[in-house]
Scaffold this motif. Structure first.
Motif, mmCIF file in Angstrom:
data_model
loop_
_atom_site.group_PDB
_atom_site.id
_atom_site.type_symbol
_atom_site.label_atom_id
_atom_site.label_comp_id
_atom_site.label_asym_id
_atom_site.label_seq_id
_atom_site.Cartn_x
_atom_site.Cartn_y
_atom_site.Cartn_z
ATOM 1 N N GLU A 42 38.593 45.548 80.922
ATOM 2 C CA GLU A 42 39.915 45.483 80.890
ATOM 3 C C GLU A 42 40.571 44.151 81.145
ATOM 4 N N LEU A 43 40.083 43.385 81.971
ATOM 5 C CA LEU A 43 40.681 42.053 82.434
ATOM 6 C C LEU A 43 40.435 41.044 81.142
ATOM 7 N N VAL A 44 39.124 40.987 80.802
ATOM 8 C CA VAL A 44 38.658 40.164 79.779
ATOM 9 C C VAL A 44 39.530 40.198 78.463
ATOM 10 N N SER A 45 39.453 41.648 78.036
ATOM 11 C CA SER A 45 40.155 41.938 76.976
ATOM 12 C C SER A 45 41.573 41.680 77.098
ATOM 13 N N SER B 288 47.433 39.335 82.606
ATOM 14 C CA SER B 288 47.762 40.057 81.248
ATOM 15 C C SER B 288 47.774 41.499 81.242
ATOM 16 N N ILE B 289 46.877 41.804 82.345
ATOM 17 C CA ILE B 289 46.601 43.320 82.471
ATOM 18 C C ILE B 289 47.689 44.377 82.843
ATOM 19 N N ALA B 290 48.909 43.269 83.322
ATOM 20 C CA ALA B 290 50.095 43.942 84.062
ATOM 21 C C ALA B 290 51.356 43.531 83.587
ATOM 22 N N VAL C 244 45.290 34.680 75.068
ATOM 23 C CA VAL C 244 44.801 33.565 74.397
ATOM 24 C C VAL C 244 44.937 33.613 72.810
ATOM 25 N N GLN C 245 44.706 34.765 72.098
ATOM 26 C CA GLN C 245 45.207 34.878 70.862
ATOM 27 C C GLN C 245 46.542 34.689 70.420
ATOM 28 N N THR D 260 38.254 33.246 76.406
ATOM 29 C CA THR D 260 38.619 32.163 75.481
ATOM 30 C C THR D 260 37.671 31.862 74.446
ATOM 31 N N ALA D 261 36.383 32.462 74.422
ATOM 32 C CA ALA D 261 35.067 31.854 73.504
ATOM 33 C C ALA D 261 35.649 32.311 72.174
#
Length: 340
Positions: free
Chosen positions: A89-92, A56-58, A98-99, A127-128
């Motif tokens: 950055e990856l998690v965000s 998703s970062i790219a 996901v949202q 995803t939490a």
């Protein structure tokens, strides 16, 4: 809880005017057919049966590159960009995807998860706090599989996965693998692993189709991704004659994780009936993931979308199922109901 409108009931999506009633345990108690004062359309929530949200970062990176140049491990553009990005950055970026999926009516998704155990941990973090059921099909090691929800192999031409297959079976978790994306050379080796499902299968020969039918292995197809990477379109009708076929959106790098877009794209490229495509986006994916939803029937979990049937896009439709598949979008969603 109850909602009223035209309900697409059962596996055949029979349009029923009336109300859907969900009990306190989050299961559909009953569907009552009666005249109601509502233009809403109620459809099952989606199950996205194949994603890679790690990239998703790219988004839209690498235009014009081949499939190998884009995503082949370890040095495809995707993997280079993943290595350069920070954990935050990856998690965000994953969290944003996901949202988006949740807002667009996806109740569950099956993600092939790079990065080993740490990749699974980042996936859990991203995803939490959502109501979406997120499944990490980890890769890289047996330990990653044990931390995740199953194993997602890149392809039988990339490595030997006998050890991982045995460990996944012993852990009583599902094993999925890419096969037949570029050519047919890795389909037989993938089937030899006795997978729980295959992904892509763009280039099957008659022998492969016979093996797929005999083994009753489900297939997840990703038509938008396949055309973006130039590998072609899977023989959808032939696959449907042989086994269960579900839809996935594949890499966020290449496509938005929108099941509305995936359905419309497939519908307009093939002569597959709209009802079949809607099954591929809902109950078929749910069955692969062993989920108790994807279809609106009493006893199933109450996970569904309420669409505005009087929107500028959906008002005056003559065929509701065809309209949901070919023209509905996230903008038509009035409410997402994910009862637990």
């Amino acid at each position: 809880m109850e909602r009223t409108g035209t309900i697409l009931r059962g596996r055949e999506f029979e349009p029923v005017e009336g109300r859907i009633v969900v009990d306190s345990d989050g299961r559909i108690d009953r569907i009552e057919q009666e005249r109601v004062d509502s233009d809403d359309i109620i459809i099952p929530a989606f199950v996205n049966a194949h994603t890679h949200i790690g990239d998703s970062i790219a988004k839209e990176a690498g235009g014009g590159l081949s499939l190998e140049e884009l995503v082949a491990p370890p040095d495809g553009l995707k993997h280079q960009l993943l290595r350069e990005a920070s954990r935050n950055e990856l998690v965000s970026a994953m969290s944003q995807s996901v949202q988006y999926m949740e807002r667009a009516g996806t109740a569950a998704f099956l993600d092939f998860r790079e990065g080993g155990v740490e990749g699974v941990e980042m996936f859990r973090e991203a995803t939490a706090g959502t109501d979406i059921d997120a499944f990490a099909f980890a890769r890289g090691s047996v330990e990653a599989m044990e931390a995740g929800d199953g194993f997602g192999a890149s392809g039988a031409n990339d490595d030997v996965f006998d050890r991982e297959r045995t460990a996944t079976r012993n852990a009583d978790k599902p094993f999925g693998i890419h096969a037949g994306e570029v050519d047919e050379s890795d389909i037989n080796p993938a089937l030899d692993l006795d997978p729980d499902f295959l992904v892509h299968v763009v280039h099957p020969r008659p022998l492969h189709l016979e093996r797929i039918e005999d083994s009753e292995v489900p297939i997840v197809i990703c038509p938008r991704s396949n055309l973006v990477t130039g590998v072609g379109l899977p023989p959808v009708s032939e696959l449907l004659e042989r086994t269960t076929v579900a839809l996935g959106t594949d890499n966020v790098m290449l496509n938005s994780p929108s099941m509305f877009r995936e359905m419309a794209f497939l519908s307009k490229l093939t002569d597959v009936p709209a009802g079949e495509i809607l099954r591929m986006a809902t109950v078929n994916g749910a069955e692969i993931a062993d989920l108790e939803y994807g279809v609106l029937e009493p006893g199933k979990k109450g996970k569904f979308l309420v669409l505005d049937g009087d929107s500028r896009n959906l008002g005056d439709v003559q065929d509701i199922v065809r309209a949901v598949v070919r023209r509905a979008s996230v903008d038509d969603i009035r409410e997402v109901v994910f009862s637990n």
